[in-house]
Design an enzyme around this catalytic site. Structure first.
Site, PDB file in Angstrom:
ATOM      1  N   THR A  54       0.723  -1.213   0.056  1.00  0.00           N
ATOM      2  CA  THR A  54      -0.073  -0.119  -0.042  1.00  0.00           C
ATOM      3  C   THR A  54       1.034   1.093  -0.141  1.00  0.00           C
ATOM      4  O   THR A  54       1.821   1.256   0.251  1.00  0.00           O
ATOM      5  CB  THR A  54      -1.055  -0.187   1.205  1.00  0.00           C
ATOM      6  N   ASP A  55       0.144   2.161  -0.128  1.00  0.00           N
ATOM      7  CA  ASP A  55       0.906   3.615  -0.225  1.00  0.00           C
ATOM      8  C   ASP A  55       0.506   3.988   1.175  1.00  0.00           C
ATOM      9  O   ASP A  55      -0.155   3.489   2.020  1.00  0.00           O
ATOM     10  CB  ASP A  55       0.163   4.446  -1.414  1.00  0.00           C
ATOM     11  N   ALA A  56       0.605   5.535   1.421  1.00  0.00           N
ATOM     12  CA  ALA A  56       0.768   6.238   2.516  1.00  0.00           C
ATOM     13  C   ALA A  56      -0.808   6.045   3.060  1.00  0.00           C
ATOM     14  O   ALA A  56      -1.289   6.504   4.350  1.00  0.00           O
ATOM     15  CB  ALA A  56       1.198   7.483   2.578  1.00  0.00           C
ATOM     16  N   ALA A  57      -1.736   6.433   2.243  1.00  0.00           N
ATOM     17  CA  ALA A  57      -3.016   6.146   2.398  1.00  0.00           C
ATOM     18  C   ALA A  57      -3.489   4.812   2.822  1.00  0.00           C
ATOM     19  O   ALA A  57      -4.766   4.593   3.006  1.00  0.00           O
ATOM     20  CB  ALA A  57      -3.930   6.957   1.316  1.00  0.00           C
ATOM     21  N   ILE A  72      -3.835   2.362   0.568  1.00  0.00           N
ATOM     22  CA  ILE A  72      -4.495   1.753  -0.676  1.00  0.00           C
ATOM     23  C   ILE A  72      -3.383   1.196  -1.413  1.00  0.00           C
ATOM     24  O   ILE A  72      -2.333   1.619  -1.675  1.00  0.00           O
ATOM     25  CB  ILE A  72      -5.232   3.051  -1.616  1.00  0.00           C
TER      26      ILE A  72
END
Length: 165
Positions: free
Chosen positions: A25-28, A30
């Protein structure tokens, strides 16, 4: 220790269940867009393994490597940390050295990602080479021979609903 799963064949498609990890995932929280390509690669690899056509054996015994020649991907909905998804792989009828594939990622009844691919067999010298007979035979278990519907890879039917697993 239990062995990792290679998924299963269901209704003429290969289904590989996967969990979304923090590293995906990314920082969010997702799934990062490029990681979908890794998930799809795992789906194709495990499909071949389940059909008895491991990448390593094809390379070591026959000098054949699979390559992605073309990939068109649609990101429809996000997947998030700790969710589980199914990567579904369908194949078109094999041609000389190539094969059309349709791959989708599903979360329950929600289609998240759809990719149309053209994969090819390459010899060790980097030139296209015919798919071996045993690979054609194995793929015939899930290959479709229908006409090309709009928006799908040649010879690969559209996915109208989620495969029940």
């Amino acid at each position: 220790m239990s062995a990792p799963t290679s998924g299963r064949l269901v209704d003429g498609a290969h289904v590989l269940p996967m969990r979304i990890y923090y590293e995906d995932t990314d920082a969010a929280g997702i799934v990062y867009y490029a990681n979908w390509l890794r998930f799809l690669e795992r789906g194709r690899t495990e499909m071949l393994r389940l059909l008895g056509q491991q990448h390593s054996a094809l390379r070591d015994e026959r000098g054949i490597n699979w390559v992605v020649r073309r990939c068109a991907i649609d990101y429809l909905k996000p997947a998030r940390l700790d969710e589980t998804i199914d990567v579904v792989t369908r194949c078109g009828a094999p041609r000389g050295a190539s094969l059309d594939m349709l791959q989708e990622a599903w979360r329950g009844e929600e289609l998240l990602v759809r990719a149309d691919l053209l994969v090819a067999c390459m010899a060790a010298d980097g030139r296209p080479t015919r798919l071996p007979l045993e690979v054609r035979t194995a793929l015939s278990q899930i290959a479709t021979n229908g006409a090309r519907p709009a928006g799908t890879a040649p010879g690969v039917p559209p996915r109208s609903r989620h495969i029940r697993v």
